[in-house]
Design a protein around this motif. Sequence first.
Motif, PDB file in Angstrom:
ATOM      1  N   ARG A 299       0.836  -1.206   0.000  1.00 21.09           N
ATOM      2  CA  ARG A 299       0.000   0.000   0.000  1.00 21.09           C
ATOM      3  C   ARG A 299       0.870   1.254   0.000  1.00 21.09           C
ATOM      4  O   ARG A 299       1.937   1.289   0.609  1.00 21.09           O
ATOM      5  CB  ARG A 299      -0.935   0.009   1.220  1.00 21.09           C
ATOM      6  CG  ARG A 299      -2.142  -0.862   0.964  1.00 21.09           C
ATOM      7  CD  ARG A 299      -3.162  -0.904   2.055  1.00 21.09           C
ATOM      8  NE  ARG A 299      -3.208   0.213   2.975  1.00 21.09           N
ATOM      9  CZ  ARG A 299      -4.136   0.309   3.938  1.00 21.09           C
ATOM     10  NH1 ARG A 299      -5.054  -0.638   4.075  1.00 21.09           N
ATOM     11  NH2 ARG A 299      -4.146   1.334   4.763  1.00 21.09           N
ATOM     12  N   GLU A 300       0.388   2.276  -0.647  1.00 23.17           N
ATOM     13  CA  GLU A 300       1.171   3.503  -0.790  1.00 23.17           C
ATOM     14  C   GLU A 300       1.423   4.193   0.547  1.00 23.17           C
ATOM     15  O   GLU A 300       2.404   4.917   0.707  1.00 23.17           O
ATOM     16  CB  GLU A 300       0.473   4.471  -1.755  1.00 23.17           C
ATOM     17  CG  GLU A 300       0.603   4.079  -3.217  1.00 23.17           C
ATOM     18  CD  GLU A 300       2.059   3.977  -3.657  1.00 23.17           C
ATOM     19  OE1 GLU A 300       2.848   4.889  -3.311  1.00 23.17           O
ATOM     20  OE2 GLU A 300       2.405   2.995  -4.321  1.00 23.17           O
ATOM     21  N   LYS A 346       6.683  -1.950   0.786  1.00 19.25           N
ATOM     22  CA  LYS A 346       5.960  -1.120   1.740  1.00 19.25           C
ATOM     23  C   LYS A 346       5.001  -1.992   2.557  1.00 19.25           C
ATOM     24  O   LYS A 346       4.309  -2.848   2.007  1.00 19.25           O
ATOM     25  CB  LYS A 346       5.206  -0.010   1.024  1.00 19.25           C
ATOM     26  CG  LYS A 346       6.114   1.109   0.516  1.00 19.25           C
ATOM     27  CD  LYS A 346       5.314   2.321   0.091  1.00 19.25           C
ATOM     28  CE  LYS A 346       6.244   3.492  -0.236  1.00 19.25           C
ATOM     29  NZ  LYS A 346       5.483   4.727  -0.540  1.00 19.25           N
TER      30      LYS A 346
END
Length: 375
Positions: A299-300, A346
């Motif tokens: 996820r960003e 991430k």
Amino acid sequence: MVTVALVDVVKQYDAMEEVTLIGYKHGPALNHVTLEIASGETLSVVGPSGCGKSTLLKVVAGLEYANAGHVYYDSYDMSEIKPQDRGVGMVFQDYALYPTMKGKGNLAYYFEQHDRSEQDMEARVQQVADRLGVDFQLLLGRLPDTLSGGEKQRVAIARCIVRDPVVFLMDEPIVNLDAKRREKTRIEIKKLLRQFSITTLYVTHDQQEAIFMGDRIAVMRSGHIEQVGTFDELYYTPANLFVATFIGTPPIAIVPVNLAGMEIRSGETTWPLPPILADYHLAGPARLGVRPADWILGREDGMELEIRHIERIPTEQAAFIHGMLPGDIPVTALAPLDIPDRPMVKVTPDWERVILFEPEGERVLHTPGVPDLFE
């Protein structure tokens, strides 16, 4: 079947035994221990070396006497009763079979020492052998040095069962076996315990063995019982940071965070404060506990995890990513088996499943609770 209860038990060795190799004194081997093992239950006891596991077992057996407190079998105070009069069956890691006696002789020895008739002995040995299965009959005519480790342990357990013990006490009974035989033997022991429904205290250093063998698990540290419960209770609702880090393989990651207003920050990464934590009205530093299965990858809004090693487990169709977060915080995250090799990924906590601890001590501020698998 009996219920075994320890009430405020203290076992303190003398001053010479208190001094360790590095020159300082530690507390009592058992420090005001209160514990109950239900009738027919198998309770596993785990903890680091020197935590008091074996001392606990010896006090229940009567091989050690407590300095304070009481040991009850049902309502009977056994604190001053000799071990041979307690009706316990003990199984050790070294088997302790009589080497010059065949399997049947090891089982019959108890009857000889207690002046029981030949007829009683034959009937009881045969009854136990029948319940242990056809293959066990073959062990009765063999000497211990012709048996494998697993076979020796089966004879040792049968020698206990033949006495009709009210309590089974097992001290790392399969630690000396190789991995394959250990797996097979622990399955056999589990079947026997279920079959005979004998109240059992099972001491082991192996967490996986404790989970497999025990109806419940007691976690010990420095002579204290830290928590008693099922594996799910210990895993999802640990009593403190020690239990959380001790139970679970690979271990939980502990990440320093800061809660401010409606945000939660770790290093340079900031997330909106999850509703599940907002209800606690917390502010300031804390520590976040995240299990390997509770990281969301890619996820960003995630933190960058520097990957040190990917451990692929084809039999589980999964992989473990071992890496470091900024600040040299070790993390293990569960990933798909086919995750490509890469230097970074991430990671974001699954906020519904995190555990929150106070910043300095071990107190738990929030747990997700035990999941309901039937929802």
